[in-house]
Design a protein around this motif. Structure first.
Motif, PDB file in Angstrom:
ATOM      1  N   THR A 118       1.236  -1.408   0.089  1.00 34.74           N
ATOM      2  CA  THR A 118       0.233   0.138  -0.159  1.00 34.74           C
ATOM      3  C   THR A 118       1.206   1.446   0.254  1.00 34.74           C
ATOM      4  O   THR A 118       0.794   1.739   1.000  1.00 34.74           O
ATOM      5  N   PRO A 119       1.569   1.521  -1.405  1.00 31.20           N
ATOM      6  CA  PRO A 119       2.160   2.571  -1.321  1.00 31.20           C
ATOM      7  C   PRO A 119       1.464   4.122  -1.151  1.00 31.20           C
ATOM      8  O   PRO A 119       2.453   4.830  -0.304  1.00 31.20           O
ATOM      9  N   VAL A 120       0.673   3.927  -1.131  1.00 35.34           N
ATOM     10  CA  VAL A 120      -0.359   4.859  -1.813  1.00 35.34           C
ATOM     11  C   VAL A 120      -0.882   5.456  -0.179  1.00 35.34           C
ATOM     12  O   VAL A 120      -0.780   6.815   0.865  1.00 35.34           O
ATOM     13  N   LEU A 121      -1.154   4.666   0.997  1.00 38.48           N
ATOM     14  CA  LEU A 121      -1.702   4.679   1.808  1.00 38.48           C
ATOM     15  C   LEU A 121      -0.357   4.843   2.884  1.00 38.48           C
ATOM     16  O   LEU A 121      -0.350   6.105   3.833  1.00 38.48           O
ATOM     17  N   ASN A 122       0.963   4.686   2.424  1.00 44.77           N
ATOM     18  CA  ASN A 122       2.189   4.754   3.082  1.00 44.77           C
ATOM     19  C   ASN A 122       2.448   6.171   3.555  1.00 44.77           C
ATOM     20  O   ASN A 122       2.934   6.681   4.065  1.00 44.77           O
ATOM     21  N   ASP A 123       2.318   7.099   2.006  1.00 43.87           N
ATOM     22  CA  ASP A 123       2.863   8.306   2.047  1.00 43.87           C
ATOM     23  C   ASP A 123       1.609   8.888   2.666  1.00 43.87           C
ATOM     24  O   ASP A 123       2.528  10.436   3.091  1.00 43.87           O
ATOM     25  N   LEU A 124       0.748   8.914   2.844  1.00 47.95           N
ATOM     26  CA  LEU A 124       0.411   9.196   3.120  1.00 47.95           C
ATOM     27  C   LEU A 124       0.300  10.007   4.843  1.00 47.95           C
ATOM     28  O   LEU A 124       0.147  10.843   5.512  1.00 47.95           O
ATOM     29  N   ILE A 125       0.619   8.873   5.154  1.00 48.74           N
ATOM     30  CA  ILE A 125       0.320   8.668   6.832  1.00 48.74           C
ATOM     31  C   ILE A 125       1.926   9.397   6.828  1.00 48.74           C
ATOM     32  O   ILE A 125       2.619   9.974   7.425  1.00 48.74           O
ATOM     33  N   GLU A 126       3.181   9.065   6.484  1.00 46.51           N
ATOM     34  CA  GLU A 126       4.003   9.693   6.544  1.00 46.51           C
ATOM     35  C   GLU A 126       4.001  11.429   6.061  1.00 46.51           C
ATOM     36  O   GLU A 126       5.349  12.192   6.859  1.00 46.51           O
ATOM     37  N   GLN A 127       3.108  12.235   5.071  1.00 44.54           N
ATOM     38  CA  GLN A 127       3.111  13.186   4.528  1.00 44.54           C
ATOM     39  C   GLN A 127       2.955  13.500   5.382  1.00 44.54           C
ATOM     40  O   GLN A 127       1.945  15.382   5.989  1.00 44.54           O
ATOM     41  N   GLY A 128       2.250  13.528   7.279  1.00 46.62           N
ATOM     42  CA  GLY A 128       1.760  13.962   8.462  1.00 46.62           C
ATOM     43  C   GLY A 128      -0.011  13.708   8.582  1.00 46.62           C
ATOM     44  O   GLY A 128      -0.899  14.823   8.819  1.00 46.62           O
ATOM     45  N   SER A 129      -0.765  12.415   8.243  1.00 47.39           N
ATOM     46  CA  SER A 129      -2.225  12.450   7.993  1.00 47.39           C
ATOM     47  C   SER A 129      -2.434  11.723   9.633  1.00 47.39           C
ATOM     48  O   SER A 129      -1.618  12.209  10.262  1.00 47.39           O
ATOM     49  N   PHE A 130      -3.432  12.607  10.358  1.00 46.36           N
ATOM     50  CA  PHE A 130      -3.791  11.904  11.588  1.00 46.36           C
ATOM     51  C   PHE A 130      -3.902   9.954  11.090  1.00 46.36           C
ATOM     52  O   PHE A 130      -5.036   9.615  10.728  1.00 46.36           O
ATOM     53  N   TYR A 131      -3.493   9.570  12.306  1.00 49.76           N
ATOM     54  CA  TYR A 131      -3.445   7.873  11.467  1.00 49.76           C
ATOM     55  C   TYR A 131      -3.561   6.628  13.029  1.00 49.76           C
ATOM     56  O   TYR A 131      -2.906   7.853  14.112  1.00 49.76           O
ATOM     57  N   PHE A 132      -4.702   6.759  12.930  1.00 50.88           N
ATOM     58  CA  PHE A 132      -5.274   5.687  14.472  1.00 50.88           C
ATOM     59  C   PHE A 132      -5.036   3.947  13.741  1.00 50.88           C
ATOM     60  O   PHE A 132      -5.659   3.326  12.879  1.00 50.88           O
ATOM     61  N   PRO A 133      -3.557   3.424  14.262  1.00 44.38           N
ATOM     62  CA  PRO A 133      -3.200   1.961  13.979  1.00 44.38           C
ATOM     63  C   PRO A 133      -4.338   0.992  14.792  1.00 44.38           C
ATOM     64  O   PRO A 133      -4.568  -0.479  14.289  1.00 44.38           O
ATOM     65  N   LYS A 134      -5.172   1.535  15.774  1.00 46.93           N
ATOM     66  CA  LYS A 134      -5.765   0.800  16.993  1.00 46.93           C
ATOM     67  C   LYS A 134      -7.031   0.551  16.528  1.00 46.93           C
ATOM     68  O   LYS A 134      -8.014   0.772  17.652  1.00 46.93           O
ATOM     69  N   VAL A 135      -7.136   0.863  15.280  1.00 49.37           N
ATOM     70  CA  VAL A 135      -8.705   0.364  15.639  1.00 49.37           C
ATOM     71  C   VAL A 135      -9.167  -0.104  14.637  1.00 49.37           C
ATOM     72  O   VAL A 135      -8.854  -1.313  13.853  1.00 49.37           O
ATOM     73  N   PHE A 136     -10.704  -0.418  15.585  1.00 50.91           N
ATOM     74  CA  PHE A 136     -11.172  -2.166  15.200  1.00 50.91           C
ATOM     75  C   PHE A 136     -12.838  -1.585  14.451  1.00 50.91           C
ATOM     76  O   PHE A 136     -13.429  -0.917  14.820  1.00 50.91           O
ATOM     77  N   GLN A 137     -13.132  -3.131  13.454  1.00 46.89           N
ATOM     78  CA  GLN A 137     -14.528  -3.523  12.780  1.00 46.89           C
ATOM     79  C   GLN A 137     -15.549  -3.173  13.938  1.00 46.89           C
ATOM     80  O   GLN A 137     -15.122  -3.625  14.884  1.00 46.89           O
ATOM     81  N   GLN A 138     -16.879  -2.679  13.766  1.00 45.94           N
ATOM     82  CA  GLN A 138     -18.017  -2.274  14.530  1.00 45.94           C
ATOM     83  C   GLN A 138     -18.790  -3.031  13.933  1.00 45.94           C
ATOM     84  O   GLN A 138     -20.128  -3.122  14.046  1.00 45.94           O
ATOM     85  N   ILE A 139     -19.257  -3.897  12.799  1.00 46.43           N
ATOM     86  CA  ILE A 139     -20.608  -3.098  12.503  1.00 46.43           C
ATOM     87  C   ILE A 139     -21.306  -5.046  12.651  1.00 46.43           C
ATOM     88  O   ILE A 139     -20.972  -5.370  13.809  1.00 46.43           O
ATOM     89  N   GLY A 140     -22.623  -4.531  12.033  1.00 42.11           N
ATOM     90  CA  GLY A 140     -23.254  -6.305  12.358  1.00 42.11           C
ATOM     91  C   GLY A 140     -23.977  -6.736  11.093  1.00 42.11           C
ATOM     92  O   GLY A 140     -23.339  -7.001  10.402  1.00 42.11           O
ATOM     93  N   GLN A 141     -25.416  -7.492  11.426  1.00 46.93           N
ATOM     94  CA  GLN A 141     -25.365  -8.761   9.913  1.00 46.93           C
ATOM     95  C   GLN A 141     -25.398  -7.065   8.324  1.00 46.93           C
ATOM     96  O   GLN A 141     -25.169  -7.642   7.575  1.00 46.93           O
ATOM     97  N   GLY A 142     -25.516  -6.017   8.360  1.00 52.51           N
ATOM     98  CA  GLY A 142     -25.212  -5.441   6.714  1.00 52.51           C
ATOM     99  C   GLY A 142     -23.571  -4.976   6.266  1.00 52.51           C
ATOM    100  O   GLY A 142     -23.871  -4.562   5.684  1.00 52.51           O
TER     101      GLY A 142
END
Length: 629
Positions: free
Chosen positions: A273-297
Motif C-alpha cells: 500500500t505505497p499510497v496509504l503509506n505515503d499519506l501517513i508519512e506526509q503527516g496524516s492523522f493515523y489511528f493504528p488501533k481501530v477495529f471494525q464494529q459492523i453487524g449483519q449489514g
C-alpha cells in the motif's frame, strides 16, 4: 430394504426424530467442535415440539410425506447455519432472513464458505431415496395392498408436546440473559436459540415502549460522565485540532475488506500500500488501533456507523431495519451548512437496501451501477478506477460551481474472494503465496491502493486537493480464518498476526493538506469516526444536539469500544486488551493488544465490560426511538 422402508413408513415420527438428533449432533460438531449429551437434551426438546405439532395436524395418509418435509426443512436450516457460521463465525438468528435477497450478489463468497462435510446433513435423503426406488421395483410383482399406518394417538402426542414445550421453556428461561450469543446458542441449540432471540427482542421493545430519544440522550450523558470522567479527555476547553479543516470539502473512502495489516507491509521488497503509506508519512492523522464494529449489514453497516457514530444493532442490517428513519448523520449535518453530499458505489443501489439507507442518512444523491462503465473487474462489475473516474467528473462540476461537497466512495475491488484479472495486476505475487487467498488478497488490496493514488493525483491536477479533507478507513476484515492459519501468515509475511485482533484491526486515517497530523496510539472503532471528523471540521456535536456513541479520538485518553455479531455481545477493546466474554465476565478471556498474549488477570476491566453492555443497549434503544420519516 423393504423391511427398513416399511419401518420408516410405520413409524415416521420416531424415525424422523432419530435422524434429526443425529443431525443436531453433527451441527454441534461442525460449529462448536464438540457434542455434549447434556446440550443435546435441549435440541431433543425443541425437535419433539416440532414433530409433535406435525403429528397432530397431519392425517395418517400424509404422515410420512409431512415428516420427511419437516426433516428436509430442519436440515436446510442446519446447513445454512453451518455455512453462515463458517463465514461469519456466528449463529444466525431468524432476523438474518431479511438478507436472503442479497445472497445472489455475493455468490462466490457464499460458495467459498461451504465445506463438503456439511452435505452429510442430507445423507439420509440419498439413502431413503435409494430404498424407496428399490422397494418400488420390488413391489411391482407384489399384488398385496400396503398396510395402512396405525391410527394416531392424539392424547399421547399431546402429552409429549406439553412435556417438550415445558422442557424447552425451562432451558430458554435458564439461559435467556446470557449476552454472549455463541454461548447461548451452544447451550440452547439452534431451534431454542431462535425463540430466545425473539423473547429478548420483545422484552427490549417493551422496556422502551414509553421512552424517547431525549431520555436516552440524558442517560447516555450520565453513563459517559460516570465512566469517562475528567481523566478520560485530553484537556478541558477547546478540543485539540478543532476546526483545522473547517469549510473544506470532505472525501470519505471506505475500503472493502481492508485490514490494517496491509499498511506498511512489504512483500519481497514491494510495498503493498505505497499510497496509504505515503499519506501517513506526509503527516496524516493515523489511528493504528481501530477495529471494525459492523453487524449483519456488513459493508452497508460500516457506511451507517461511520456516518452516524451509532452502533449497529447486530440483529438486522441497519439499512433494512432502520432505513425508514431520519437518522442524525454527518451528511445531514453538513447539508445544513450548504454542502452537497454524494455517495458512489458500483453495485446496484438496492443491494442491502442502500436506496433506502442513503436518504435516511441525508445524502443528496447516490451514483450506482448505471452511472459506471462495466470493465468487469469482479462480480460487482466496475473497478475502483472506474468509480473514481465518474466521481471525479461529478465532484469537478461541484467544484467549478463553487459548491462544497461531502463525497463517500465505497470501494469493491478488494472484495472477497479477491481475484484480480491480469490486466489489473500491479504487484508480483511471490510463488509462496501463489494460488492462496492471502496471495489474492495482497494483489487486490494493492490494486485498491493504486486506484486511490490515481484518484488523488487527479484531485491535485484539478485543483481540489488542497481544499479537501480525505478520510480513509476499512469496512471490515478480509482474510478468512479457515484459509489463513495465523502461524502461516506470520511465516510468509514476516509480521505478527493474531487470528482475532489482527483480523478485525482496520485502517483509519484522516489527511488534512497543510495540517501536520500525528499517529494516535489509543484504541478506537468505527463509531468514533464521525465525532473525530466533526471535530476537525469545527462542528460541536453537543451544541448541534447530536447524540453519538463514539468519541473524538483526537481528544480522548480513555476509550472502550464494543463489538458484536462477529464476536459475542460483551466483547470490547480498550487501550490494553481485547476481551471476549464467556457466559459472563468472570469466565471470559483477554488478550494484550500489543503482544497478543493471553492476560490471566483481567478483573480490573469489569467496569469496561458493564459500561460497554450498557452503552450498546442505549444505542439500540436510541435507534428504535428515532421518529420515522
Amino acid at each position: 430394504m423393504n423391511i427398513i422402508m416399511n419401518a420408516y413408513r410405520k413409524s415416521p415420527f420416531w424415525a424422523t426424530f432419530i435422524l434429526l438428533m443425529v443431525k443436531m449432533a453433527l451441527f454441534r460438531q461442525f460449529t462448536f467442535e464438540t457434542v455434549q449429551i447434556s446440550r443435546l437434551l435441549s435440541d431433543a426438546a425443541a425437535v419433539l415440539v416440532v414433530l409433535c405439532v406435525l403429528e397432530l395436524i397431519t392425517s395418517s395418509r400424509w404422515k410420512t410425506a409431512v415428516m420427511t418435509a419437516g426433516n428436509a426443512i430442519v436440515s436446510l436450516i442446519l446447513f445454512a447455519c453451518c455455512v453462515y457460521f463458517s463465514f461469519f463465525g456466528s449463529i444466525p438468528s431468524y432476523t438474518a432472513l431479511h438478507g436472503l435477497d442479497q445472497v445472489g450478489q455475493v455468490k462466490e463468497s457464499v460458495e467459498s464458505a461451504i465445506h463438503v462435510k456439511f452435505y452429510a446433513l442430507f445423507a439420509d435423503f440419498v439413502v431413503l431415496l435409494g430404498l424407496y426406488l428399490a422397494t418400488m421395483v420390488a413391489s411391482r410383482n407384489n399384488t398385496d395392498k400396503p398396510k395402512s399406518q396405525p391410527a394416531a394417538k392424539p392424547l399421547y402426542v399431546g402429552i409429549a408436546l406439553a412435556v417438550s414445550l415445558a422442557a424447552s421453556f425451562l432451558y430458554i428461561r435458564a439461559d435467556l440473559d446470557i449476552p454472549n450469543e455463541l454461548v447461548k446458542a451452544e447451550r440452547l441449540g439452534v431451534l431454542n436459540y431462535q425463540v430466545a432471540i425473539a423473547i429478548n427482542e420483545r422484552q427490549e421493545n417493551s422496556a422502551i415502549k414509553h421512552g424517547s430519544a431525549d431520555d436516552t440522550r440524558e442517560t447516555l450523558e450520565e453513563l459517559e460522565e460516570g465512566f469517562i470522567g475528567e481523566d478520560g479527555v485530553v484537556e478541558a476547553g477547546t478540543p485539540n485540532f478543532f476546526g483545522v479543516a473547517e469549510g473544506r470539502n470532505v472525501i470519505v473512502i471506505q475500503l472493502e475488506s481492508f485490514q490494517n495489516l496491509m499498511l506498511g507491509l512489504e512483500v519481497d521488497g514491494q510495498e503493498v500500500t505505497p499510497v496509504l503509506n505515503d499519506l501517513i508519512e506526509q503527516g496524516s492523522f493515523y489511528f493504528p488501533k481501530v477495529f471494525q464494529q459492523i453487524g449483519q449489514g456488513n459493508t452497508s453497516d460500516a457506511e451507517f456507523i461511520s456516518n452516524t457514530g451509532i452502533y449497529p444493532t447486530g440483529t438486522i442490517a441497519m439499512s433494512k431495519g432502520y432505513g425508514d428513519r431520519e437518522i442524525p448523520s454527518l451528511p445531514r449535518l453538513l447539508g445544513e451548512q450548504g454542502y452537497v453530499s454524494n455517495t458512489f458505489h458500483v453495485n446496484d443501489v438496492t443491494f442491502w437496501d442502500r436506496n433506502i439507507l442513503y436518504p435516511a442518512l441525508g445524502f443528496t444523491k447516490y451514483y450506482d451501477k448505471p452511472a459506471f462503465v462495466d470493465d468487469e473487474f469482479n462480480g460487482f462489475g466496475a473497478s475502483d478506477g472506474e468509480m473514481y473516474r465518474v466521481g471525479l467528473e461529478k465532484l469537478t462540476e461541484l467544484h467549478q460551481e463553487g459548491k462544497p461537497f461531502y463525497a463517500q466512495f465505497v470501494t469493491t475491488s478488494s472484495h472477497h474472494p479477491f481475484w484480480v484479472k491480469k490486466e489489473f495486476l500491479n504487484i508480483n505475487v511471490p510463488q509462496r503465496l501463489s494460488g492462496t487467498q492471502l496471495g489474492h488478497y495482497v494483489a487486490a488490496t494493492n490494486y485498491t491502493d493504486k486506484a486511490l493514488g490515481d484518484f488523488i493525483d487527479n484531485l491535485k491536477a484539478n485543483g481540489m486537493w488542497d481544499n479537501t479533507i480525505l478520510v480513509v478507513y476499512g469496512d471490515h476484515m478480509g482474510l478468512q480464518q479457515k484459509e489463513n492459519d495465523p502461524a502461516w501468515v506470520e511465516e510468509v509475511l514476516g509480521v505478527p498476526y493474531h487470528e482475532t485482533i489482527s483480523r478485525f484491526n482496520i485502517p483509519f486515517l484522516v489527511h488534512v493538506p497543510g495540517v501536520e497530523g500525528k499517529t494516535m496510539k489509543g484504541v478506537g472503532g468505527q463509531v468514533d469516526m464521525m465525532p473525530t471528523v466533526a471535530n476537525l471540521m469545527g462542528i460541536s456535536l453537543e451544541q448541534e444536539g447530536y447524540t453519538v456513541f463514539g468519541r473524538d479520538l483526537l481528544n480522548t485518553k480513555k476509550n472502550v469500544i464494543g463489538m458484536r455479531y462477529y464476536m459475542p455481545t460483551g466483547s470490547f477493546f480498550n487501550n490494553d486488551v481485547m476481551f471476549v466474554p464467556g457466559k459472563g465476565f468472570e469466565d471470559g478471556t483477554a488478550y494484550d493488544l500489543d503482544t497478543f498474549e493471553q492476560v490471566e488477570d483481567f478483573s480490573m476491566y469489569r467496569e469496561d465490560y458493564d459500561y460497554i453492555l450498557e452503552l450498546m443497549k442505549l444505542s439500540d434503544n436510541y435507534m428504535k426511538l428515532l421518529p420515522k420519516r
